[in-house]
Enzyme design. Structure first.
Site, PDB file in Angstrom:
ATOM      1  CG  HIS A 245       3.699  26.345  61.939  1.00 16.28           C
ATOM      2  ND1 HIS A 245       3.736  26.567  60.580  1.00 16.28           N
ATOM      3  CD2 HIS A 245       4.839  26.873  62.426  1.00 16.28           C
ATOM      4  CE1 HIS A 245       4.856  27.195  60.271  1.00 16.28           C
ATOM      5  NE2 HIS A 245       5.542  27.393  61.376  1.00 16.28           N
TER       6      HIS A 245
ATOM      7  CG  ASP B 168       1.373  26.054  58.267  1.00 18.56           C
ATOM      8  OD1 ASP B 168       0.970  26.348  59.401  1.00 18.56           O
ATOM      9  OD2 ASP B 168       2.559  26.165  57.907  1.00 18.56           O
TER      10      ASP B 168
ATOM     11  CB  SER C  89       6.557  30.186  59.673  1.00 17.01           C
ATOM     12  OG  SER C  89       7.488  29.151  59.559  1.00 17.01           O
TER      13      SER C  89
END
Length: 360
Positions: free
Chosen positions: A95, A125, A203
């Protein structure tokens, strides 16, 4: 985080002063208490692997709604990543980079390198970047065996929360979840759950075991407040190895919106299922083949629906009927290499058109 966009450090208890006669003895023994040994282990492991952790910056454009109007807005995404090979391969989260027009990676030395997206799997992801070269002296980390990870095991995460590079958080593995059991938009991901602090900017960063092996890649959190509440989710290293290093999931450079049921009828789609193109990254295979992104966002039946983009009816000669047929397309894509031909049949402005192009 992921198209989802995305713990506190544990504190220790100070021993109480029991008696004056025990003061010197307890002072001598404190250097060998388990908590002190653990802290020393975390510090040493962190020093060994910190140089391999990077800050990932992605720049691009996305279709958003502002004051009731649809606009193509620029975005600057900050995430984390980790070097996993001597030839410059870096793991991160899908993402962060899926629709990025430009991706750069910054090492601890401050050196910045342009990165190319080699592989991406939004359903787990995960993404894999390629650098032209690696700074001198930087060593890649090793992927551990996540099947051996136990709930209750101590772990640590290194990343760039809120852009603050090379930040450390420590916690435990607090659960593990099989694919398609915890997050519907990421059905392929096997997740390790942790209470180590995860915030925006983490992330794509690595979670390490105490041996300094990567046992997972940070994906997202579950939160009611918007901040960390002790529920962090990390894609297991065995899933990383399978999808990024062994099978190498194809990066299309597209975000898709599923069209079926009533929506397919509203759009006069000539079949019951299709993939509407939301956004397209510059330099991606999708751009090379000529797929057109959406231009507006409309509110239909309580959902934001992108409109104006191509709706893919078939790809690589495979008609799209449902998710199963799309899986077959993904399998075909995974076999493609630079220079190979890609084909699409799309529904554009009320007409069916065929597109051809080559993988950059």
């Amino acid at each position: 985080m992921g198209s989802v966009r995305g713990s506190a450090l544990r504190g220790g208890m100070v021993p109480g002063w029991r008696t004056v006669s025990l003061l010197l003895l307890s002072g001598a023994l404190l250097a060998w208490t388990p908590s002190s040994v653990q802290a020393q282990g975390v510090s040493q492991a962190f020093q060994r692997v910190n140089g391999s952790v990077v800050v990932v910056r992605a720049r691009g454009r996305e279709l958003v709604t502002q004051s009731g109007s649809s606009v193509l807005a620029k975005f600057n995404e900050v995430g984390s990543g980790v070097l996993v090979s001597t030839d410059g391969k870096v793991l991160t989260a899908a993402h962060v980079v899926q629709i990025a027009d430009e991706v750069t990676v910054q090492f601890m030395s401050g050196e910045i390198f342009a990165a190319k997206v080699l592989a991406s799997e939004p359903r787990a992801d995960l993404a894999l970047l390629q650098l032209a070269r690696v700074p001198a002296g930087v060593q890649p980390v090793q992927l551990g065996d996540s099947a051996r990870v136990q709930v209750g095991e101590q772990v640590f995460i290194v990343g760039a929360p809120y852009g603050i590079a090379h930040s450390l958080s420590v916690g435990y593995v607090s659960g593990r979840h099989k694919p398609n059991t915890i997050y519907a938009e990421m059905p392929l991901a096997e997740f390790l759950q942790t209470d180590a602090a995860i915030n925006q900017g983490n992330s794509g960063g690595p979670m390490f075991n105490m041996q300094g092996e990567v046992i997972g890649v940070v994906s997202h959190i579950i939160s009611k407040s918007g901040g960390f509440e002790g529920l962090g989710f990390v894609v297991s290293s065995n899933m990383v190895r399978q999808l990024m290093l062994e099978k190498r999931s194809f990066w299309s450079g597209v975000t898709w919106f599923r069209v079926s049921g009533d929506l397919a009828e509203y759009l006069n789609l000539p079949q019951p299922f299709g993939l509407l193109v939301e956004e397209v990254a510059k330099g991606s295979p999708a751009e090379a083949v000529g797929l057109r992104p959406s231009r507006v966002v409309a509110r239909l039946e309580g959902k934001d629906v992108p409109l104006g983009g191509d709706i893919v009816l078939a790809a690589m000669g495979i008609q799209l009927h449902d998710e199963t047929s799309f899986d077959k397309v993904r399998e075909r894509w995974a076999q493609l290499r630079s220079g190979d031909e890609m084909t699409f049949r799309v529904f554009r402005a009320g007409r069916v058109s065929d597109l051809k192009g080559r993988v950059p």
